[in-house]
Design a protein around this motif. Structure first.
Motif, PDB file in Angstrom:
ATOM      1  N   HIS A  77      33.188  28.632  38.279  1.00 38.46           N
ATOM      2  CA  HIS A  77      31.904  28.682  37.577  1.00 38.46           C
ATOM      3  C   HIS A  77      30.970  29.709  38.240  1.00 38.46           C
ATOM      4  O   HIS A  77      30.331  30.525  37.568  1.00 38.46           O
ATOM      5  N   LYS A  78      30.925  29.670  39.558  1.00 39.63           N
ATOM      6  CA  LYS A  78      30.063  30.608  40.279  1.00 39.63           C
ATOM      7  C   LYS A  78      30.497  32.056  40.040  1.00 39.63           C
ATOM      8  O   LYS A  78      29.666  32.961  39.977  1.00 39.63           O
ATOM      9  N   LYS A  79      31.798  32.247  39.872  1.00 40.67           N
ATOM     10  CA  LYS A  79      32.308  33.600  39.614  1.00 40.67           C
ATOM     11  C   LYS A  79      31.779  34.108  38.266  1.00 40.67           C
ATOM     12  O   LYS A  79      31.376  35.266  38.138  1.00 40.67           O
ATOM     13  N   GLU A  80      31.788  33.228  37.264  1.00 36.01           N
ATOM     14  CA  GLU A  80      31.238  33.619  35.951  1.00 36.01           C
ATOM     15  C   GLU A  80      29.765  33.985  36.068  1.00 36.01           C
ATOM     16  O   GLU A  80      29.302  34.953  35.469  1.00 36.01           O
ATOM     17  N   HIS A  81      29.026  33.183  36.824  1.00 37.28           N
ATOM     18  CA  HIS A  81      27.605  33.484  37.024  1.00 37.28           C
ATOM     19  C   HIS A  81      27.436  34.862  37.660  1.00 37.28           C
ATOM     20  O   HIS A  81      26.599  35.654  37.228  1.00 37.28           O
ATOM     21  N   LYS A  82      28.218  35.118  38.686  1.00 41.47           N
ATOM     22  CA  LYS A  82      28.069  36.383  39.411  1.00 41.47           C
ATOM     23  C   LYS A  82      28.400  37.571  38.503  1.00 41.47           C
ATOM     24  O   LYS A  82      27.680  38.580  38.495  1.00 41.47           O
ATOM     25  N   ASN A  83      29.484  37.452  37.731  1.00 35.59           N
ATOM     26  CA  ASN A  83      29.875  38.557  36.837  1.00 35.59           C
ATOM     27  C   ASN A  83      28.759  38.867  35.840  1.00 35.59           C
ATOM     28  O   ASN A  83      28.461  40.033  35.569  1.00 35.59           O
ATOM     29  N   PHE A  84      28.159  37.819  35.300  1.00 37.72           N
ATOM     30  CA  PHE A  84      27.085  38.030  34.330  1.00 37.72           C
ATOM     31  C   PHE A  84      25.867  38.664  35.010  1.00 37.72           C
ATOM     32  O   PHE A  84      25.288  39.622  34.495  1.00 37.72           O
ATOM     33  N   LEU A  85      25.503  38.128  36.172  1.00 40.25           N
ATOM     34  CA  LEU A  85      24.330  38.681  36.873  1.00 40.25           C
ATOM     35  C   LEU A  85      24.546  40.141  37.247  1.00 40.25           C
ATOM     36  O   LEU A  85      23.622  40.952  37.149  1.00 40.25           O
ATOM     37  N   ASP A  86      25.754  40.480  37.650  1.00 43.68           N
ATOM     38  CA  ASP A  86      26.056  41.884  37.978  1.00 43.68           C
ATOM     39  C   ASP A  86      25.815  42.769  36.758  1.00 43.68           C
ATOM     40  O   ASP A  86      25.238  43.853  36.865  1.00 43.68           O
ATOM     41  N   LYS A  87      26.263  42.302  35.578  1.00 42.97           N
ATOM     42  CA  LYS A  87      26.090  43.100  34.359  1.00 42.97           C
ATOM     43  C   LYS A  87      24.619  43.231  33.981  1.00 42.97           C
ATOM     44  O   LYS A  87      24.154  44.315  33.632  1.00 42.97           O
ATOM     45  N   VAL A  88      23.893  42.120  34.057  1.00 43.61           N
ATOM     46  CA  VAL A  88      22.467  42.154  33.680  1.00 43.61           C
ATOM     47  C   VAL A  88      21.685  43.020  34.675  1.00 43.61           C
ATOM     48  O   VAL A  88      20.798  43.786  34.285  1.00 43.61           O
ATOM     49  N   THR A  89      22.028  42.913  35.949  1.00 44.47           N
ATOM     50  CA  THR A  89      21.348  43.722  36.963  1.00 44.47           C
ATOM     51  C   THR A  89      21.592  45.209  36.717  1.00 44.47           C
ATOM     52  O   THR A  89      20.671  46.028  36.791  1.00 44.47           O
ATOM     53  N   GLN A  90      22.828  45.549  36.399  1.00 43.92           N
ATOM     54  CA  GLN A  90      23.158  46.952  36.111  1.00 43.92           C
ATOM     55  C   GLN A  90      22.411  47.431  34.874  1.00 43.92           C
ATOM     56  O   GLN A  90      21.866  48.545  34.842  1.00 43.92           O
ATOM     57  N   PHE A  91      22.369  46.583  33.854  1.00 38.92           N
ATOM     58  CA  PHE A  91      21.636  46.950  32.645  1.00 38.92           C
ATOM     59  C   PHE A  91      20.155  47.185  32.971  1.00 38.92           C
ATOM     60  O   PHE A  91      19.563  48.192  32.546  1.00 38.92           O
ATOM     61  N   GLY A  92      19.548  46.256  33.748  1.00 35.85           N
ATOM     62  CA  GLY A  92      18.137  46.388  34.109  1.00 35.85           C
ATOM     63  C   GLY A  92      17.880  47.698  34.850  1.00 35.85           C
ATOM     64  O   GLY A  92      16.894  48.389  34.592  1.00 35.85           O
ATOM     65  N   LYS A  93      18.788  48.041  35.737  1.00 35.48           N
ATOM     66  CA  LYS A  93      18.654  49.275  36.527  1.00 35.48           C
ATOM     67  C   LYS A  93      18.753  50.502  35.615  1.00 35.48           C
ATOM     68  O   LYS A  93      17.923  51.408  35.676  1.00 35.48           O
ATOM     69  N   ASP A  94      19.780  50.504  34.756  1.00 38.87           N
ATOM     70  CA  ASP A  94      19.979  51.639  33.843  1.00 38.87           C
ATOM     71  C   ASP A  94      18.798  51.779  32.883  1.00 38.87           C
ATOM     72  O   ASP A  94      18.385  52.885  32.542  1.00 38.87           O
ATOM     73  N   PHE A  95      18.264  50.639  32.450  1.00 38.22           N
ATOM     74  CA  PHE A  95      17.116  50.672  31.537  1.00 38.22           C
ATOM     75  C   PHE A  95      15.895  51.262  32.257  1.00 38.22           C
ATOM     76  O   PHE A  95      15.212  52.141  31.723  1.00 38.22           O
ATOM     77  N   ASP A  96      15.636  50.780  33.466  1.00 38.49           N
ATOM     78  CA  ASP A  96      14.491  51.287  34.249  1.00 38.49           C
ATOM     79  C   ASP A  96      14.587  52.797  34.457  1.00 38.49           C
ATOM     80  O   ASP A  96      13.597  53.507  34.397  1.00 38.49           O
ATOM     81  N   GLU A  97      15.816  53.261  34.695  1.00 42.47           N
ATOM     82  CA  GLU A  97      16.011  54.688  34.994  1.00 42.47           C
ATOM     83  C   GLU A  97      16.122  55.530  33.724  1.00 42.47           C
ATOM     84  O   GLU A  97      16.339  56.741  33.796  1.00 42.47           O
ATOM     85  N   GLY A  98      16.014  54.890  32.562  1.00 47.61           N
ATOM     86  CA  GLY A  98      16.057  55.625  31.297  1.00 47.61           C
ATOM     87  C   GLY A  98      17.453  56.057  30.876  1.00 47.61           C
ATOM     88  O   GLY A  98      17.610  56.920  30.009  1.00 47.61           O
ATOM     89  N   LYS A  99      18.489  55.455  31.484  1.00 50.65           N
ATOM     90  CA  LYS A  99      19.873  55.840  31.154  1.00 50.65           C
ATOM     91  C   LYS A  99      20.401  55.071  29.953  1.00 50.65           C
ATOM     92  O   LYS A  99      21.441  55.420  29.396  1.00 50.65           O
ATOM     93  N   LEU A 100      19.732  53.975  29.623  1.00 54.83           N
ATOM     94  CA  LEU A 100      20.231  53.089  28.568  1.00 54.83           C
ATOM     95  C   LEU A 100      19.048  52.515  27.798  1.00 54.83           C
ATOM     96  O   LEU A 100      18.039  52.141  28.396  1.00 54.83           O
ATOM     97  N   MET A 101      19.183  52.450  26.482  1.00 50.73           N
ATOM     98  CA  MET A 101      18.135  51.850  25.644  1.00 50.73           C
ATOM     99  C   MET A 101      18.511  50.395  25.356  1.00 50.73           C
ATOM    100  O   MET A 101      19.692  50.038  25.361  1.00 50.73           O
ATOM    101  N   LEU A 102      17.503  49.601  25.068  1.00 53.35           N
ATOM    102  CA  LEU A 102      17.793  48.251  24.593  1.00 53.35           C
ATOM    103  C   LEU A 102      18.305  48.367  23.158  1.00 53.35           C
ATOM    104  O   LEU A 102      17.759  49.126  22.365  1.00 53.35           O
ATOM    105  N   SER A 103      19.358  47.637  22.841  1.00 53.26           N
ATOM    106  CA  SER A 103      19.974  47.759  21.515  1.00 53.26           C
ATOM    107  C   SER A 103      20.422  46.378  21.023  1.00 53.26           C
ATOM    108  O   SER A 103      20.505  45.423  21.814  1.00 53.26           O
ATOM    109  N   MET A 104      20.766  46.304  19.756  1.00 54.90           N
ATOM    110  CA  MET A 104      21.308  45.051  19.213  1.00 54.90           C
ATOM    111  C   MET A 104      22.622  44.708  19.908  1.00 54.90           C
ATOM    112  O   MET A 104      22.930  43.534  20.100  1.00 54.90           O
TER     113      MET A 104
END
Ligand code: FEO
Length: 135
Positions: A77-104
């Motif tokens: 269960h903790k592994k699933e949590h970590k995988n998701f948090l890693d993805k969301v953290t990467q998305f947040g970083k890419d969004f902040d840096e203007g590399k990725l837009m929020l999309s559907m």
């Protein structure tokens, strides 16, 4: 209209955790609405930050119970949590840096992941926690 809504089939039969799941759904819906309203980048960043912080707190909350009650499914269960948090953290970083837009596509990923996790993996602790007196 909200992207998705909590319903009884999502219940893990522990009120506090159900409430936290409802809050996570609210934040994703808020992010969806902000995108539809074409809110400025800093407003979206604020909601993404809130989503990350609340997710971290919620996962820590569940994991505290796993440790406290020696839940047998803890590691997977903790592994699933970590995988998701890693993805969301990467998305947040890419969004902040203007590399990725929020999309559907991203919003649907957040929605699908959360629904599948709540209705799948989280359900695995439901009876176990109830038997420990958590309701
Ligand atoms: Fe409710 Fe395992 O997250």
């Amino acid at each position: 209209m909200a992207l998705f809504s909590w319903n009884d089939s999502y219940s893990v039969k522990v009120t506090e955790l159900d409430n936290q799941h409802k809050k996570l759904i609210d934040i994703i819906n808020e992010l969806h609405q902000a995108m539809l309203d074409k809110k400025a980048k800093d407003a979206l960043e604020k909601i993404i930050g809130e989503l990350m912080n609340y997710t971290i707190n919620h996962f820590s909350f569940e994991e505290k119970y796993f440790a406290q009650y020696s839940f047998p499914g803890e590691a997977a269960h903790k592994k699933e949590h970590k995988n998701f948090l890693d993805k969301v953290t990467q998305f947040g970083k890419d969004f902040d840096e203007g590399k990725l837009m929020l999309s559907m596509e991203i919003l649907n990923f957040l929605k699908e992941w959360l629904v599948n996790h709540i209705k799948g993996t989280d359900q695995n602790y439901s009876d176990f926690f109830n038997e420990k007196g958590l309701i």
